[in-house]
Design an enzyme around this catalytic site. Structure first.
Site, PDB file in Angstrom:
ATOM      1  N   ASP B 238      42.099  43.747  35.965  1.00  0.00           N
ATOM      2  CA  ASP B 238      42.313  44.051  37.386  1.00  0.00           C
ATOM      3  C   ASP B 238      43.696  44.668  37.623  1.00  0.00           C
ATOM      4  OD1 ASP B 238      42.487  41.748  40.287  1.00  0.00           O
ATOM      5  OD2 ASP B 238      42.603  43.928  40.166  1.00  0.00           O
ATOM      6  N   HIS B 409      44.834  39.069  44.427  1.00  0.00           N
ATOM      7  CA  HIS B 409      44.990  39.795  43.157  1.00  0.00           C
ATOM      8  C   HIS B 409      46.332  39.479  42.515  1.00  0.00           C
ATOM      9  CE1 HIS B 409      41.452  42.398  43.704  1.00  0.00           C
ATOM     10  NE2 HIS B 409      41.750  42.330  44.986  1.00  0.00           N
TER      11      HIS B 409
END
Lengths: 596, 596
Positions: B238, B409
Site C-alpha cells: 500500500d 493508511h
C-alpha cells in the site's frame, strides 16, 4: 527583461527609476496626479455625515473583491477583482461582480483605490471600466499590471491612472485615503486608512507580517498603532487564513528551502514553477541562480510579462547577463540553467503543464531535470497539481512539490496583532468564505471586541456608520456576472443549467417534417444523438427511440394536434420515459419540427 | 440495527454470533467452505513453476484495485474494486476495470480473495461477476458488504461466498492464500501471504499499524516477521501515505478528540458525519454517546446499512435502547441526541448535505446543533466539503471539521517496519498514483532493498518471477470501463469528448428540409440553441446565424451539391467561423437535413 546595474542597487523605499529612454518608450502615460500629500500631515476631514459601506464581492467567497464607501455625495471604491469559475460553471472563463449599483451612481464615484495587483483585486477592472469609467489609484506595480489588462481590452489611454506610494494620502470627495505599506505575496501591496465624515476606517487588503521581506519594508505596524490611537471606527480585515493558528512564515524561509534544493539539484537542470505575480519568489530564485552559477530563463506568458514589468520598475533586481531567452536555453549546459515557469497550479496549457505532457516547444523534461513546484495548491486545484506531478515523474524528473512555499495571508496571531493595534470600534471580517469570516470574528471576540460590534455582512448589504453607531440599511443589487469568450453576462443560470444537463447525459435531437395544413408526418423522425451512448453499439436503442417518436407524431397527426408545443412535449415525455427505463439516463431531448 | 446484550459483550477475536432466529432470517446463504486450514500448519506448495502477477487496476491511480496471480493452470484474483470518476468524466457514475483478460481465462480462475470491504476493493464485483462468475473469499464483514451489492444487482445466491478469518489458509489450485490480520479504517481487513510454486508473496492490502485498535487485535506483525524468515519473494505494498513522514495515529486518538468535543457540545444536539464504512469510528461515537447520556440516531442509507450489518455480525457493540430511529428523534431533547450521518465528503444528496441545504426530512439544523465532520477531505473533495461547512454555519450551527480523523493508511515509518519484517527479495509498490509508488520505492531503497529489485509497474504489465529471478513478460488488456446509469462501457472517449464540448460552449442545432431531387431548400433553416447564449438577449446573433446557414444551403443548392456530408460540413464551418468571431466561443454545431 531589462536588468539593473548591480553597482547602483535600487533602494527598498523607492524602486529604481527606469532609464530615460526606457522611461520614454515604455512608461505608462499618466495624468498629472490629483493633488495629494506625502507624509504624515493629512488633510482634515469634516465629521458629520454618515458613512455607508457595501461590498459587491469578496464576502462569503474567495474572489471578486470590491467594496464601496459612500459618504454624502461621494463614493470611493476599493479594488475591483474577478473570481475564477467553480467546477459547476461549465465553460465559463471568469466571474466578475455585478456593478449595476455603480453604474447607477457613476456620477458620484470619485475613484477606485487598489490594494494590490492580484486578479481577485484588479481582474474585473477592464469589464467594469467599460461600464463606468473611474480614475484609479495604486502603487506602481499594481498600476503597471492594470495597464497590461487595459491594453488587452483596448482601453489604453482612456482611464486616468494615479501612482501612489505608501505614506501618500489622496483626497477623494469628502474622504481621504491613506496608503499604508503591508507585506503580501505580491510587491506593492498596501492597506488603506479611509478617513470619512462618518469615521476612520482601516481596510487591510491582503496582508501578512513579514519581518524579513525580500523587497521593500516590513508592514508599517507603527502606523496601524498610530491610527488605533487616533480612533478607528471600523476595521475590514483579510480572513483568508483565519482558520490557521500561529504565524505565517517569512518569504525568506522559502529562500532557505530553495538554497537546500539548489544544492541538491547539482548536476541537473532546475525547473521552478511559481505564481507569476510572486516577484519576491522570483527574486530569490534569481539570487540563488547567481549564487550557484546558473543562468535563468523564463517560460510562460504571464511570467514573462510580470517579470518584465517588475524588472523595469525595479521590483526585481537581475544581474546583467543572468537571464537568457527561453529560445536560447540549448546553448547552455543543463546543470547551469534554471527555468522559471508558470503552471504551479497544474493549469492546463501553462508552461509546466505543457512540459509535463511533452508539449513545450523548447523544454523536454527528463531524468536530468529537477522540478520544484514552489506553491501550495489553492483549494480545488489539488488534483490538477497531482496530475502534473505524476506526469513529470513519469518523464524521469525528480519533483519536489511540498513545503517550498509560504502563504501571503496572515494567520491568527498576526490578525490579532493588527486588531489590537487598530483597536477598532467595529470589526468587519472580509475576504473569505463564511467559515473564514466566522473564524476571524471569533478571533476578534477573543481579544475583547464585543460581539455586537462584530459585523458579518454579505455582498449587497449596506452598513451605515453614523456618529459611532452602526446599523444595516437595506441592500443594493449585487451578484455575479459570468464571462464566456467575449460574452459578458449572456451566460446565466439557464445556459448553465442546460450545459450541466448536456454534460451529464448528452443529447437526443428528434427532427421531423410535418405538413403545415394537415399535421401529417411528411419526413422523419430522424434521431441524432451526441454525448449519450456510443451509437454503433446502441443501434437497437436508437431505432426504438426513432419508432417511439414516430408513433407519437403519428398519434398527434391522427388526433389533429397541430400545436407545436404540445407535439414537442409529448415526444419529449415519451422518449424520456423510454430512455430512462432502458438506460437510467436522462439525456436532453430536443424535438425540432419543420413545417412544409 | 439489532443490539447486543451488554452483559455478554462480543469478544474481539470472534464477533458475536447472531441469535438463531436472526441467523435464520438474515444470515447470508453460504456454501460449505472449500477445505481450508486454521492455524499455522499450512498445506505445502510444490516449487517449480514461474509465477506471474498482473494488476488490472490500482496502479498509477487510486481506485479499482485488482491483481491477478497466475501460476501454471491457476489464477487467483486479489480484490475487485471500482474507482470514482474524475471531474472530466462527465455524467459517469463509476469506473470499473477492464477485465477482458479475466473473461478470456475464466476457466483458470480459482477464486477472488478480498482484503477488505472498501469500494475500491469490492465495488466492481457485481459488474465483473456478471462477466465471469468466481468464488469469493473474505472476512465476515467484507462478504456481508459484498452480499448487499450482489442483492442490488440481482446476483443473490449465484455466487459462492467463503468466510475466512485471520489465520486461515485457503488452497486455490497450486497456490495457497493465508489471511493475516491488519488494521485499517474498516473492520475485517486482512493482508495476504500467497504461497506459490514461483515464490512466496505478501500483499499488504490497505493497512496501518494501530497498537490500540477499537475492535479486533493489532496488526499481526509477528506473522510478517515469520514470513520474512521463511523467505518472501515479493512484497506488494500500500503506497497511499508513502509521502507522509512518521506514523499514522491510532484510531483511539480520534476518540480523545471526540471526548473533548462531546464535553464542549453540552446543551446542544450533536451531528457527526463520518465514513459509513468506518465502524470503529461509529463504535467510539456510540461509546461516548453512552458515556455522556445521549441517544444515537443514524441517518443516510449507507450508514444505516453498514451499521446494521456490523451490529448483526458483532463488529459494532451497541447497548440496548441506545439507538433510536431517525423518525423518532423529536421525542428526545436535542441535548440528549447524537445523529451519526453520511456526508463527510460533502457528497450531494448525502444526509449531511441535505441537512446543510435544509432539505432533510427529519433534521432541521440550527444554533442548537454542534456538527462534527469526522473525516478528512479525500483529494478532490475539498471544495464540496467547504460548501457544506459554510452552509451549516450559515444555519447557525457550530461546526468542527478539522483534526477529528486519522488516516487508515500507514505512513513512512510503518511502511518501513513491514518492509523490514518481510525482507522481500522484490518490492512492488501498489495502491497509489505514480508519485506515491515512487515515494514508496524510495523508502524501500532507504532500508536497503537494491534498486534493481524495486519494481514500478503499471496495469496490464505482466511480471514474471521464476526461481528468484524477475522480468516483465509482455502485457494483457487493461484499462477502464465507464458505468453510466445501467450502461456499462457504452460511454467511451467519443461520448465523453462530446459531453465535454457540450459542457464548454453548448450547442447549435441547424435543421433544414431540402428537396431530395433538386437539392433546393424547402423549409428552414431553423436554429435551436442550448447552453450557448441566453437567446432572448442574443436574438440578432441567432438571426445572423440562421441567415448564414441559409446562405450556405442555398449556395449548395445552386451548385447542385447533394452529398449531405458536404452540405453539413459547409454549414458547420461557416457557423463555427461566424460564432467564434462574434463570441470567441465554439458551441457544437449539429446540422440536420431532412429530405422530402
Amino acid at each position: 527583461m531589462t536588468t539593473n546595474n548591480p553597482a547602483t542597487p535600487a533602494t527598498p523605499e523607492r524602486p529604481g527609476q527606469p532609464s530615460a529612454a526606457a522611461a520614454k518608450a515604455s512608461a505608462p502615460r499618466r495624468q498629472n496626479p490629483r493633488p495629494y500629500h506625502r507624509g504624515r500631515r493629512k488633510p482634515t476631514v469634516k465629521p458629520g455625515l454618515p458613512l455607508r459601506i457595501v461590498s459587491l464581492g469578496g464576502l462569503n467567497e474567495i474572489g471578486k473583491n470590491i467594496t464601496a464607501y459612500e459618504c454624502g455625495d461621494d463614493i470611493v471604491i476599493v479594488d475591483c477583482g474577478l473570481a475564477f469559475p467553480d467546477s459547476d460553471m461549465l465553460g465559463v472563463d471568469l466571474v466578475i461582480p455585478d456593478v449595476t449599483w455603480l453604474v447607477k451612481n457613476k456620477d458620484r464615484i470619485r475613484g477606485v483605490v487598489l490594494t494590490h495587483g492580484h486578479e481577485d483585486h484588479i481582474g474585473a477592472l477592464p469589464y467594469v471600466l467599460k461600464q463606468v469609467n473611474m480614475p484609479l489609484y495604486g502603487t506602481e506595480l499594481t498600476l503597471a499590471l492594470v495597464e497590461g489588462k487595459l491594453k488587452e481590452h483596448g482601453l489604453t489611454g482612456k482611464v486616468k491612472l494615479h501612482v501612489v506610494k505608501p505614506g501618500d494620502t489622496v483626497k477623494l470627495g469628502c474622504m481621504t485615503v491613506e496608503f499604508i505599506n503591508v507585506n503580501h505575496s505580491i510587491a506593492g501591496s498596501v492597506a488603506l486608512a479611509i478617513n470619512t465624515p462618518g469615521g476612520l476606517f482601516v481596510q487591510t487588503g491582503d496582508f501578512k507580517i513579514d519581518c524579513t521581506p525580500i523587497h521593500g519594508e516590513m508592514i508599517d505596524l507603527a502606523r496601524f498603532g498610530e491610527l488605533g490611537k487616533e480612533g478607528v471606527t471600523g476595521l475590514l480585515m483579510d480572513s483568508t487564513n483565519a482558520e490557521r493558528p500561529g504565524y505565517t512564515l517569512s518569504e525568506r524561509k522559502v529562500g532557505e528551502a530553495l538554497n537546500t534544493l539548489f544544492a541538491k539539484a547539482e548536476g541537473k537542470r532546475l525547473i521552478i514553477a511559481t505564481f507569476a505575480s510572486n516577484v519576491h519568489r522570483v527574486q530569490q530564485i534569481v539570487d540563488y541562480a547567481q549564487k550557484y552559477g546558473r543562468h535563468v530563463a523564463v517560460s510562460g506568458r504571464s511570467m514573462v510579462n510580470v517579470c518584465g514589468i517588475a524588472a523595469e520598475l525595479g521590483y526585481l533586481r537581475v544581474p546583467e547577463g543572468l537571464v537568457v531567452d527561453i529560445d536560447e536555453i540549448d546553448r547552455f549546459p543543463k546543470e547551469k540553467m534554471v527555468i522559471v515557469t508558470t503552471g504551479s497550479q497544474g493549469e492546463a496549457m501553462s508552461a509546466l503543464y505543457r512540459m509535463a505532457y511533452s508539449d513545450h516547444r523548447k523544454v523536454v523534461v527528463g531524468p536530468d531535470d529537477f522540478v520544484i513546484i514552489s506553491a501550495n495548491p489553492i483549494p480545488g486545484n489539488e488534483k490538477t497539481v497531482d496530475r502534473v506531478v505524476n506526469e513529470l515523474m513519469r518523464l524521469g524528473a525528480e519533483v519536489v512539490y511540498e513545503e517550498v512555499h509560504v502563504s501571503g495571508h496572515a494567520r491568527q496571531e498576526e490578525l490579532k496583532i493588527i486588531m489590537s493595534l487598530c483597536k477598532p470600534t467595529y470589526f468587519i471580517p472580509v475576504h473569505g468564505e463564511y467559515k473564514h469570516l466566522m473564524k476571524n470574528a471569533s478571533l476578534a471576540r477573543s481579544i475583547g471586541i464585543p460581539d455586537k460590534n462584530i459585523i458579518i455582512t454579505d455582498i449587497g448589504k449596506v452598513m451605515e456608520f453614523d456618529k459611532g453607531n452602526f446599523k444595516f440599511v437595506g441592500t443594493v443589487p449585487a451578484g455575479r456576472v459570468l464571462v464566456d469568450g467575449t460574452g459578458v453576462g449572456d451566460v446565466g443560470s439557464i445556459v448553465l443549467r442546460d450545459r450541466k444537463h448536456l454534460a451529464q447525459d448528452g443529447l437526443i435531437v428528434v427532427v421531423a417534417t410535418i405538413d403545415g395544413a394537415s399535421g401529417a408526418l411528411v419526413a422523419g423522425p430522424d434521431i441524432v444523438s451526441r454525448g449519450f451512448v456510443y451509437v454503433r453499439e446502441s443501434e437497437s436503442l436508437m431505432e426504438q427511440t426513432r419508432l417511439t417518436a414516430r408513433d407519437v407524431l403519428m398519434d398527434c397527426a391522427d388526433a389533429h394536434v397541430t400545436e407545436w408545443g404540445t407535439i414537442k412535449s409529448r415526444v419529449k415525455d415519451a422518449l424520456s420515459k423510454l430512455l430512462y427505463e432502458r438506460t437510467k439516463r436522462s439525456p436532453m431531448i430536443l424535438p425540432v419540427i419543420m413545417e412544409v
